[in-house]
Structures are given as C-alpha cells and as structure tokens.
Design a protein around this motif. Structure first.
Motif, short mmCIF file in Angstrom:
data_model
loop_
_atom_site.label_atom_id
_atom_site.label_comp_id
_atom_site.label_asym_id
_atom_site.label_seq_id
_atom_site.Cartn_x
_atom_site.Cartn_y
_atom_site.Cartn_z
N LEU A 9 -7.83 17.15 -19.17
CA LEU A 9 -7.01 17.14 -20.37
C LEU A 9 -5.73 18.15 -20.26
CD1 LEU A 9 -9.21 15.99 -23.09
CD2 LEU A 9 -8.13 14.47 -21.45
N ALA A 10 -6.06 19.32 -19.76
CA ALA A 10 -5.26 20.28 -19.63
C ALA A 10 -4.18 20.19 -18.82
CB ALA A 10 -6.00 21.61 -19.21
N SER A 11 -4.16 19.28 -17.84
CA SER A 11 -3.00 18.98 -16.97
C SER A 11 -2.14 17.97 -17.55
CB SER A 11 -3.47 18.66 -15.55
OG SER A 11 -4.09 17.56 -15.69
N LEU A 12 -2.44 17.13 -18.66
CA LEU A 12 -1.62 16.23 -18.96
C LEU A 12 -0.56 16.64 -19.89
CD1 LEU A 12 -4.51 13.57 -20.35
CD2 LEU A 12 -3.12 13.67 -17.91
N SER A 13 0.49 15.91 -19.98
CA SER A 13 1.55 16.20 -20.92
C SER A 13 1.19 15.73 -22.35
CB SER A 13 2.81 15.67 -20.70
OG SER A 13 2.67 14.06 -20.99
N PRO A 14 1.82 16.16 -23.50
CA PRO A 14 1.51 15.95 -24.73
C PRO A 14 1.68 14.50 -25.28
CG PRO A 14 2.91 17.94 -25.12
CD PRO A 14 2.83 17.41 -23.47
N MET A 178 18.97 12.11 -27.81
CA MET A 178 18.35 13.52 -27.16
C MET A 178 18.76 13.28 -25.82
SD MET A 178 14.61 14.02 -28.73
CE MET A 178 14.26 13.49 -30.06
N THR A 179 18.33 12.20 -25.09
CA THR A 179 18.67 11.76 -23.84
C THR A 179 20.13 11.93 -23.45
OG1 THR A 179 16.71 10.10 -23.93
CG2 THR A 179 18.26 10.22 -21.96
N ALA A 198 16.73 27.74 -25.70
CA ALA A 198 15.94 28.28 -26.84
C ALA A 198 15.36 27.09 -27.48
CB ALA A 198 16.56 29.37 -27.74
N LEU A 199 14.16 26.92 -27.85
CA LEU A 199 13.83 25.91 -28.70
C LEU A 199 13.13 26.43 -29.94
CD1 LEU A 199 12.01 23.74 -25.85
CD2 LEU A 199 14.10 23.32 -26.71
N GLY A 200 13.32 25.74 -31.02
CA GLY A 200 12.69 26.06 -32.23
C GLY A 200 11.23 25.54 -32.45
N MET A 201 10.29 26.48 -32.18
CA MET A 201 8.88 26.10 -32.03
C MET A 201 8.24 26.06 -33.58
SD MET A 201 8.82 24.87 -28.96
CE MET A 201 7.09 24.95 -28.34
N TYR A 207 11.13 17.51 -26.82
CA TYR A 207 12.33 18.38 -26.56
C TYR A 207 11.60 19.23 -25.57
CZ TYR A 207 15.86 17.47 -30.19
OH TYR A 207 16.84 17.05 -30.88
N ILE A 208 10.45 19.59 -25.74
CA ILE A 208 9.56 20.32 -24.75
C ILE A 208 9.76 19.97 -23.38
CG2 ILE A 208 7.43 21.77 -24.05
CD1 ILE A 208 6.70 21.17 -27.10
N GLU A 209 9.56 18.64 -23.17
CA GLU A 209 9.39 18.01 -22.10
C GLU A 209 10.49 17.76 -21.12
OE1 GLU A 209 6.71 14.75 -23.00
OE2 GLU A 209 4.97 15.80 -22.05
N ILE A 210 11.83 17.41 -21.86
CA ILE A 210 12.88 17.01 -21.39
C ILE A 210 13.39 18.16 -20.41
CG2 ILE A 210 15.25 16.08 -21.60
CD1 ILE A 210 14.23 14.33 -23.72
N PRO A 211 13.47 19.29 -21.06
CA PRO A 211 14.28 20.46 -20.23
C PRO A 211 13.40 20.84 -19.08
CG PRO A 211 14.04 21.19 -22.60
CD PRO A 211 13.26 19.74 -22.37
N GLU A 212 12.00 20.58 -19.04
CA GLU A 212 11.46 20.83 -17.60
C GLU A 212 11.44 19.91 -16.52
OE1 GLU A 212 7.43 21.18 -19.42
OE2 GLU A 212 7.94 23.23 -20.38
N LEU A 213 11.94 18.63 -16.83
CA LEU A 213 12.12 17.43 -15.84
C LEU A 213 12.94 18.23 -14.66
CD1 LEU A 213 13.00 14.29 -18.09
CD2 LEU A 213 10.63 15.03 -16.88
N ALA A 214 12.60 17.69 -13.44
CA ALA A 214 13.41 18.07 -12.25
C ALA A 214 14.83 18.04 -12.30
CB ALA A 214 12.76 17.30 -11.13
N GLU A 215 15.31 16.98 -13.11
CA GLU A 215 16.50 16.67 -12.97
C GLU A 215 17.40 17.96 -13.91
OE1 GLU A 215 15.58 13.09 -15.24
OE2 GLU A 215 14.53 14.48 -13.99
#
Length: 343
Positions: A9-14, A178-179, A198-201, A207-215
């Motif tokens: 489970l730790a390796s999965l996205s939210p 967002m997209t 910066a992300l307001g957490m 919002y967490i996952e999109i910036p981390e995408l390869a593109e």
C-alpha cells in the motif's frame, strides 16, 4: 475481519489507495460502507433545474418552429427576431409550471439589473441548451460571461476594493481547470521542469500528484497549515514564499479536506509577500468559497498575480454537469511574463 496483506500500500498513489480501501470495505459482510473520498454533496438545487427543463421545452418549440415545413424529427436553429415576445407568451401560458417563474426572473435580472438585451440572452440560452452550434466565442459565451462575472464578483470579491476588470474561461469543472492551467503554464514556459512550486497543505490529492508527473517534473514545497491554530497557515510557513526559487503557490480555499477558509490576517500577509515578490504566481481553488460567510478570495487581494478557479459543482449539487470557470485579471502577471519570453 480477516487480515489483508498491506505491504504494497505504501507505494500506491492516494487515488489508488482509495480504490483499494473501497475494495477492502466491500469484502466485509454485514457492514455499511461510507465513502467519504469524494466531495459530492447529497443535495441539489431544484429551482434552477426546473428552470433548465422549461428552457429546454421553450428552445425545442423554437427549433421546430423555425423548420416547421420539414418532416417530423428535424428542427432548425432558433431565430433571434421576436424571441423575447414569444418567450413572454410561453411564460404566460405556462405560468403555473415549476421553473417558469425562475426563467422569467432570470430574464428580468439580465435585462433590468445588468442592462443586457433580454432577447439576445434568450437566443444565447436557447442555442446553448439545444447544443446546435459551436460556442462562439469559444472561450465563453458573450452574455454568459457577463452574467457569471457578476456572480464571481459577489461571491469571490464581495465588498473588497477591486480595480479593473477580469476575463472568465468556461471549463468542465474544477478538475479540468487544474489540468488546463498546469498544461498552459508549462507550454507557455511560465513554469518549467525542475521549477519549485509551493502547495498549501493539506490539499486536494491531484494538486500533489499532477506536479510530480513526468511531463511537469516540478519540485514541491509544502506550506503546512497548523491544526492547532484552526488549520491556518503560520507566518513562518508563508515566509517560504519569499524564496525567489518558488515560482508559484497553489492552494485550496476554503481548504480541502479541513474545510476552513483562510483568515483575513493570512490573506493580507500573502498580499504583503506579493508586494515584495511581484513575480509570484498564485493559483487559488475557491470551489468551497460559497459555503463560507463573507468569503474573500486571494484573487480579490492579489488580482494581477492570481488564477482563480471556481466551480458550481458543490454549492448547487451539480457535480455531474462539470461547470467551472477560470478567472484572470485583464492586466496580469502572466501576459507580462509571456511578453518577456525570448522570441
């Protein structure tokens, strides 16, 4: 309840983790599952729905009237000439039908309070609900933008002083906004791979996952709200925005999931940072703003730096209709940055 293997489970996205939890909950007998993973309201606004169906009825009569000489099942575009008079007749004949009073009130508001042409409004609405033509202009229908702009002014700006005007861009809900924004910032070289945002957490998961995408491949800095202070951002966290490496600050206000609106003190503090850092891009997702009393958006405080996202989904119980807008001030940082790019 039987034990399940949780090692992976730790390796999965939210989002993937959410699907696994739903699957796990479904495997338990004699238990009722509450899925709190989506912000879908359990209500909807019925009055505008009734108006919607009655508008559809009127638009269909207009379509069949324009091509009355053709076989059954074939209609044409509504005709602008005389449409307001024909609507008045329709409203009188159907005055006791749910939704008709709402429609007549809408036409009255557009004509008498906004000073727009009632016939042009009806024609735009009929063409829109019939979906018989490409949207023109494609950014957002002309009168629809003016009407929604009044709503955004009332709900997102309120009594706060606001100079100048802004544009609206109709989008398919907040997720599409967002997209499009991430992609537009990238292809226009306003953010580039390796840049820091910066992300307001805590914040809505994409919002967490999109910036981390390869593109995109962006570096993320967390601006952490303090649960002990009612989920407000401490000044020491907001001070991270002073770092010139931080290109943009993305936040949800009121927050998701804490559901707390940003304090006036924090709004003013961010505005003071923007005075120091006029190059800082702000993106505020204010979908829940209409649930808060006396809400003021960051867009009202820092209009030239801010991309505002709003969606009707939550407040009107219309998540399936995917109705949203992006707002930008007519004089904005983004046009300035584009103009400064190399040829």
């Amino acid at each position: 309840m039987a034990k399940h293997d949780t090692s992976g489970l730790a390796s999965l996205s939210p989002f993937e983790l959410k699907d696994e939890l739903i699957k796990l909950a479904g495997s338990v007998s004699n238990r009722l599952m509450l899925n709190a993973g989506r912000g879908n309201p359990n209500f909807l606004a019925t009055i505008p729905r009734h108006g919607f169906w009655q508008l559809g009825q009127f638009a269909m009569i207009e379509s069949e009237r324009s091509f009355s000489y053709l076989p059954e099942g074939v209609g044409g575009f509504p005709r602008r000439a005389g449409i307001e008079e024909r609507f008045d007749l329709y409203a009188r004949v159907h005055k006791d039908v749910p939704g008709v009073k709402f429609l007549t009130g809408a036409v009255s508001y557009v004509r008498d309070q906004l000073g727009l042409d009632g016939g042009d409004f009806l024609y735009e609405m009929c063409e829109g609900i019939l979906a018989c033509n490409y949207p023109v202009p494609d950014r957002m229908l002309r009168l629809s933008e003016k009407i929604v702009k009044q709503y955004i002014r009332k709900e997102m700006i309120g009594a706060h002083p606001f100079l100048g005007d802004f544009d609206l861009y109709a989008v398919e809900g907040g997720t599409a906004a967002m997209t499009y924004l991430f992609n537009s910032l990238k292809v226009n070289h306003l953010i580039n791979p390796g840049d820091t945002i910066a992300l307001g957490m805590p914040i809505f998961t994409p919002y967490i996952e999109i910036p981390e995408l390869a593109e995109y491949h962006l570096t993320e800095v967390s601006i952490d709200a303090d649960p002990a202070s009612g989920w407000q951002y401490p000044k020491k966290e907001l001070d991270k925005l002073r770092d010139p490496k931080v290109k943009a600050f993305f936040l949800v206000n009121p927050s998701n999931p804490p559901s707390v609106k940003m304090s006036d003190e924090s709004l003013k503090y961010i505005a003071s940072i923007v005075e120091e850092r006029p190059d800082l891009i702000l993106l505020t997702d204010d979908v829940y703003g209409t649930f808060a009393d006396n809400f003021v958006s960051l867009f009202a405080m820092c209009p030239k730096n801010t991309l505002l996202v709003y969606s009707y989904s939550k407040y009107f119980g219309a998540t399936g209709w995917r109705l949203g807008v992006i707002a930008t001030h007519k004089s904005n940082l983004f046009d300035e940055q584009l103009a400064n790019l190399p040829r």
